[in-house]
Scaffold this active site. Sequence first.
Site, PDB file in Angstrom:
ATOM      1  N   ASN A 160     -72.489 -60.869  30.515  1.00 51.93           N
ATOM      2  CA  ASN A 160     -72.637 -59.595  29.894  1.00 51.93           C
ATOM      3  C   ASN A 160     -71.703 -58.719  30.519  1.00 51.93           C
ATOM      4  O   ASN A 160     -72.298 -58.324  31.780  1.00 51.93           O
ATOM      5  CB  ASN A 160     -74.286 -59.331  29.895  1.00 51.93           C
ATOM      6  CG  ASN A 160     -74.404 -58.102  29.328  1.00 51.93           C
ATOM      7  OD1 ASN A 160     -73.434 -57.023  28.824  1.00 51.93           O
ATOM      8  ND2 ASN A 160     -75.535 -57.454  29.305  1.00 51.93           N
ATOM      9  N   ASP A 219     -81.376 -60.769  34.681  1.00 51.44           N
ATOM     10  CA  ASP A 219     -82.312 -61.593  34.231  1.00 51.44           C
ATOM     11  C   ASP A 219     -82.540 -61.631  32.608  1.00 51.44           C
ATOM     12  O   ASP A 219     -82.841 -62.767  31.807  1.00 51.44           O
ATOM     13  CB  ASP A 219     -83.397 -61.395  34.857  1.00 51.44           C
ATOM     14  CG  ASP A 219     -83.513 -61.513  36.341  1.00 51.44           C
ATOM     15  OD1 ASP A 219     -82.924 -62.903  36.884  1.00 51.44           O
ATOM     16  OD2 ASP A 219     -83.706 -60.566  37.331  1.00 51.44           O
ATOM     17  N   GLY A 220     -82.157 -60.384  32.235  1.00 56.47           N
ATOM     18  CA  GLY A 220     -82.268 -60.445  30.574  1.00 56.47           C
ATOM     19  C   GLY A 220     -81.461 -61.314  29.740  1.00 56.47           C
ATOM     20  O   GLY A 220     -82.130 -61.618  28.820  1.00 56.47           O
ATOM     21  N   ASP A 316     -89.264 -50.175  35.815  1.00 56.84           N
ATOM     22  CA  ASP A 316     -88.094 -51.282  35.457  1.00 56.84           C
ATOM     23  C   ASP A 316     -87.517 -50.594  34.146  1.00 56.84           C
ATOM     24  O   ASP A 316     -86.216 -50.418  34.250  1.00 56.84           O
ATOM     25  CB  ASP A 316     -88.680 -52.585  34.738  1.00 56.84           C
ATOM     26  CG  ASP A 316     -87.628 -53.451  34.887  1.00 56.84           C
ATOM     27  OD1 ASP A 316     -86.253 -53.284  35.009  1.00 56.84           O
ATOM     28  OD2 ASP A 316     -87.818 -54.709  34.639  1.00 56.84           O
ATOM     29  N   ARG A 329     -81.179 -48.641  41.554  1.00 55.11           N
ATOM     30  CA  ARG A 329     -82.010 -47.857  40.526  1.00 55.11           C
ATOM     31  C   ARG A 329     -83.413 -47.997  40.413  1.00 55.11           C
ATOM     32  O   ARG A 329     -84.098 -47.316  40.033  1.00 55.11           O
ATOM     33  CB  ARG A 329     -81.321 -48.483  39.162  1.00 55.11           C
ATOM     34  CG  ARG A 329     -82.031 -50.064  38.838  1.00 55.11           C
ATOM     35  CD  ARG A 329     -81.293 -50.418  37.568  1.00 55.11           C
ATOM     36  NE  ARG A 329     -82.505 -50.343  36.581  1.00 55.11           N
ATOM     37  CZ  ARG A 329     -82.659 -51.259  35.632  1.00 55.11           C
ATOM     38  NH1 ARG A 329     -81.671 -52.128  35.599  1.00 55.11           N
ATOM     39  NH2 ARG A 329     -83.800 -51.327  34.833  1.00 55.11           N
ATOM     40  N   GLY A 473     -88.295 -58.326  32.373  1.00 54.00           N
ATOM     41  CA  GLY A 473     -87.794 -57.130  32.502  1.00 54.00           C
ATOM     42  C   GLY A 473     -87.502 -56.390  31.202  1.00 54.00           C
ATOM     43  O   GLY A 473     -86.923 -55.493  31.068  1.00 54.00           O
ATOM     44  N   GLU A 474     -87.733 -57.426  30.239  1.00 57.03           N
ATOM     45  CA  GLU A 474     -87.563 -56.577  28.737  1.00 57.03           C
ATOM     46  C   GLU A 474     -88.797 -56.194  28.186  1.00 57.03           C
ATOM     47  O   GLU A 474     -89.905 -56.886  28.248  1.00 57.03           O
ATOM     48  CB  GLU A 474     -87.032 -57.898  27.878  1.00 57.03           C
ATOM     49  CG  GLU A 474     -85.451 -58.569  28.445  1.00 57.03           C
ATOM     50  CD  GLU A 474     -84.277 -57.355  28.435  1.00 57.03           C
ATOM     51  OE1 GLU A 474     -84.076 -56.836  27.269  1.00 57.03           O
ATOM     52  OE2 GLU A 474     -83.973 -57.325  29.652  1.00 57.03           O
TER      53      GLU A 474
END
Length: 521
Positions: A160, A219-220, A316, A329, A473-474
């Site tokens: 990505n 991780d997404g 997150d 972040r 995390g999504e």
Amino acid sequence: MEKDASGPDPSRQRNGFVGVLYGEFTDSLNDRVRYSVSLTESALTIKRISSSPGRTKVVFDLTDCVGCRAYRGPDSSDVGAYFTAYFYPFKRRWMSAGVARQRVEQCFRVALVQDPLANLQEAERWAHAIRDASAVQAPRRDGVAYMEVRPPCRVMILVNPHSGRGQALQLFTGHIQGMLTEAAVPYTLVLTEHKNHARELVRKADLTKWDALVIMSGDGLLFEVINGLMEREDWQEAIQTPLGILPGGSGNALAASIHHYSQSPPAWNEELLLSCGFMLCKGLVSSLDLVSIHLASQQRLFSFLSLAWGFVADVDIESEKYRHVGAIRFLMGTLVRLASLRVYQGRLAYLPVREAPKRPQGTPVDSLLPGLDQPVPENWTVVKEEDFVLVLAIYQSHLAEDLWTVPGAMADDGLIHLFYVTAGISRPALLRLFLAMEKGAHLACGCPHLVYEKVTALRLEPISAQGMITVDGEMVEHGPVQAQIHPGLARLISDNAETWPAEVTPPPPAGPFPVLSVLLP
């Protein structure tokens, strides 16, 4: 002229240790510098030949070797041939007390005779022997179930380019591409261009072409790949495809966890990337637990990392706006959310591991979960508290590169590690918990509002309208959710399993680069 012996070094035999190969070669850049080189089953030993009494000796552990190649020199008039071995041993960091893997290259010139072909054959003999010896020298730990796997003939690497600071592709070309070349691992590079692109790709891909799927992102993207595999008609075979992770995002929780499982010194940023790249090149595969997630809409997802509600999920998602600054972040998001600390109302129940029945690995039937419209079974524990600051179910050791959430976790321990923090905790106390988590010391803080349980299934029913729920995390729909662990359902490229069989490892290419193709969507 170099000296070579097909048998072991006699001096080493006298000491009771039989070598595999012994030879004398010159430095690749200076023919006046000569070395005696001996290869045993576990090490490559190099001694500089000198008239002075002391000899400089360097010993390289073959567990640190990713590959070796033989080749002719660029000058056609040079009758000599060359072989180069590539090592990534732990070395002391510059201006630091710690250690990290660092690249070391050892190159030798072979000029036994005036026949270029004969010299090349000898160089290839050494390169092949070093590759074979390093292939069987894999880190192993007691209590780990080893498995046989196929050699890594082809690897699909999904990148990505927008993850983290938007530097994933640059990190790949700057650090990983060369390692794969050294290890002679052919790969295809795929750049994702929109959300769920990876999910759609692996759902339709002919997986017989690939021996591993590797993610270079946060991780997404791995969450997409796993769910794409589980949505296939042949999911039972598809989910057995070894999965790898190369840290290219902000959190990089699984990459940090895999590095931790290898019992290596802590690493961050490029050092963590190098560690994960090294494990990819060594080609070791172990089991990975997955967790099935049921949402109120009857959607079923599969998770490899975490289910979060409340403070952790809010940080997150809300910190996405700071993605350009990288991993910091999360610290920024934590400080912002602490300034206006929320309390979330909900109901929580779970099945403690001591109450869970034994189940075989690799079965995705959710036998522990009733319908979301049904009460939980009597052997479940129902939490009396209804006011929470956060609920976090995690199944890896790290929640981020710098958050060591479950020090004792393993990728295949068959456990959901459930944490929740009840209302009443002060802002300073909550901040202390997260600061302590950087060293895995949060459970030793003695905080009365922090609860930790090992479970195999859980149910969360939010009452408050505010708050978010995340899976790996999504963000997913906000509402009732339940989850169950599935031990060993997937396979993970890591350090704690059987190596690819040396006798079927594909030979390296004749040139300096492996077979390579790039797919640009």
